[in-house]
Design a protein around this motif. Sequence first.
Motif, short mmCIF file in Angstrom:
data_model
loop_
_atom_site.label_atom_id
_atom_site.label_comp_id
_atom_site.label_asym_id
_atom_site.label_seq_id
_atom_site.Cartn_x
_atom_site.Cartn_y
_atom_site.Cartn_z
N PHE A 1 76.04 45.89 29.93
CA PHE A 1 74.69 46.06 30.45
C PHE A 1 74.22 44.78 31.14
O PHE A 1 74.38 43.69 30.64
CB PHE A 1 73.75 46.41 29.29
N LYS A 2 73.62 44.94 32.31
CA LYS A 2 73.06 43.82 33.06
C LYS A 2 71.64 44.20 33.49
O LYS A 2 71.45 45.15 34.25
CB LYS A 2 73.90 43.53 34.31
N PRO A 3 70.61 43.47 33.01
CA PRO A 3 69.24 43.81 33.37
C PRO A 3 69.02 43.93 34.88
O PRO A 3 68.34 44.84 35.35
CB PRO A 3 68.41 42.66 32.78
N LEU A 4 69.61 43.04 35.66
CA LEU A 4 69.44 43.07 37.11
C LEU A 4 69.91 44.41 37.69
O LEU A 4 69.26 44.98 38.57
CB LEU A 4 70.18 41.90 37.75
N ALA A 5 71.03 44.91 37.19
CA ALA A 5 71.56 46.18 37.70
C ALA A 5 70.70 47.37 37.28
O ALA A 5 70.58 48.35 38.02
CB ALA A 5 72.99 46.38 37.20
N ASP B 1 50.60 45.33 28.61
CA ASP B 1 50.64 43.93 28.18
C ASP B 1 51.65 43.67 27.07
O ASP B 1 51.43 42.83 26.19
CB ASP B 1 49.24 43.45 27.74
N ALA B 2 52.76 44.37 27.12
CA ALA B 2 53.84 44.16 26.16
C ALA B 2 55.11 43.82 26.93
O ALA B 2 55.70 44.69 27.56
CB ALA B 2 54.06 45.41 25.31
N PRO B 3 55.52 42.57 26.92
CA PRO B 3 56.74 42.21 27.64
C PRO B 3 57.97 42.82 26.98
O PRO B 3 57.97 43.10 25.79
CB PRO B 3 56.77 40.69 27.56
N THR B 4 58.99 43.02 27.77
CA THR B 4 60.25 43.58 27.28
C THR B 4 61.31 42.49 27.25
O THR B 4 61.46 41.74 28.21
CB THR B 4 60.72 44.74 28.17
N VAL B 5 62.04 42.44 26.16
CA VAL B 5 63.20 41.57 26.03
C VAL B 5 64.41 42.49 25.91
O VAL B 5 64.43 43.42 25.11
CB VAL B 5 63.09 40.65 24.79
N SER B 6 65.40 42.24 26.74
CA SER B 6 66.62 43.04 26.72
C SER B 6 67.56 42.53 25.64
O SER B 6 67.63 41.33 25.37
CB SER B 6 67.32 42.96 28.07
N LEU C 1 67.04 37.88 27.96
CA LEU C 1 68.17 38.61 27.40
C LEU C 1 68.63 37.98 26.09
O LEU C 1 69.00 36.81 26.07
CB LEU C 1 69.32 38.65 28.41
N MET C 2 68.62 38.77 25.04
CA MET C 2 69.16 38.34 23.76
C MET C 2 70.64 38.71 23.74
O MET C 2 70.98 39.89 23.71
CB MET C 2 68.45 39.04 22.60
N GLU C 3 71.49 37.69 23.82
CA GLU C 3 72.92 37.97 23.85
C GLU C 3 73.69 37.26 22.75
O GLU C 3 74.85 37.58 22.51
CB GLU C 3 73.49 37.66 25.22
N ASP C 4 73.08 36.31 22.10
CA ASP C 4 73.72 35.62 20.98
C ASP C 4 72.62 34.95 20.15
O ASP C 4 71.45 35.00 20.49
CB ASP C 4 74.74 34.58 21.48
N GLU C 5 73.02 34.34 19.05
CA GLU C 5 72.05 33.74 18.14
C GLU C 5 71.20 32.67 18.82
O GLU C 5 69.98 32.60 18.62
CB GLU C 5 72.76 33.14 16.92
N LYS C 6 71.82 31.87 19.68
CA LYS C 6 71.09 30.81 20.36
C LYS C 6 70.01 31.39 21.29
O LYS C 6 68.89 30.90 21.33
CB LYS C 6 72.07 29.94 21.16
N SER C 7 70.34 32.45 22.01
CA SER C 7 69.36 33.06 22.91
C SER C 7 68.24 33.73 22.12
O SER C 7 67.08 33.72 22.55
CB SER C 7 70.02 34.05 23.88
N VAL C 8 68.54 34.30 20.97
CA VAL C 8 67.50 34.91 20.12
C VAL C 8 66.51 33.84 19.69
O VAL C 8 65.29 34.03 19.81
CB VAL C 8 68.12 35.61 18.90
N GLU C 9 67.01 32.70 19.23
CA GLU C 9 66.14 31.61 18.81
C GLU C 9 65.29 31.10 19.97
O GLU C 9 64.10 30.85 19.82
CB GLU C 9 66.97 30.46 18.21
N SER C 10 65.88 30.97 21.14
CA SER C 10 65.17 30.50 22.31
C SER C 10 64.05 31.47 22.71
O SER C 10 62.92 31.06 23.00
CB SER C 10 66.15 30.32 23.48
N ILE C 11 64.36 32.76 22.71
CA ILE C 11 63.36 33.75 23.09
C ILE C 11 62.25 33.83 22.06
O ILE C 11 61.07 33.93 22.42
CB ILE C 11 64.03 35.12 23.33
#
Length: 125
Positions: free
Chosen positions: A78-82, A67-72, A90-100
């Motif tokens: 790196f591509k999670p799908l691959a 019950d622990a989700p993973t955030v890449s 996917l945390m790839e920049d400041e905006k995505s970090v805030e969204s996640i």
Amino acid sequence: KDSFWKEYRLGVKLHPRESENAMKLYQQELPGIEVYGNTSQLFEILNKTFVQLTVSSTTLYEAAQFDAPTVSVKYADFKPLAIYGFETWLMEDEKSVESIMKKLKDKAQYDKYLNYLKTKTKEYM
């Protein structure tokens, strides 16, 4: 800043190829974090984990079952799908970090993502 996160602590689990010297470096560079060495049992750590952050660890599969989700975390090409065969947050920049971080605080979104990961990991294990 945000009271939601005050009940959580950042923990780092050494990769099996990392030496105990890495543990000292983490503790020095990131004071106040919990560092788990190579003798620490992954399942005990995952059992008390709210969310796992990783670049490409296959512990995503075990984490979902605990019950622990993973955030890449984006690293190089790196591509999670691959890596996993399906997409992850996917945390790839400041905006995505805030969204996640916002999604993790929303119980409905957190549960939906966790259930997605559980379903996908069963398909790919």
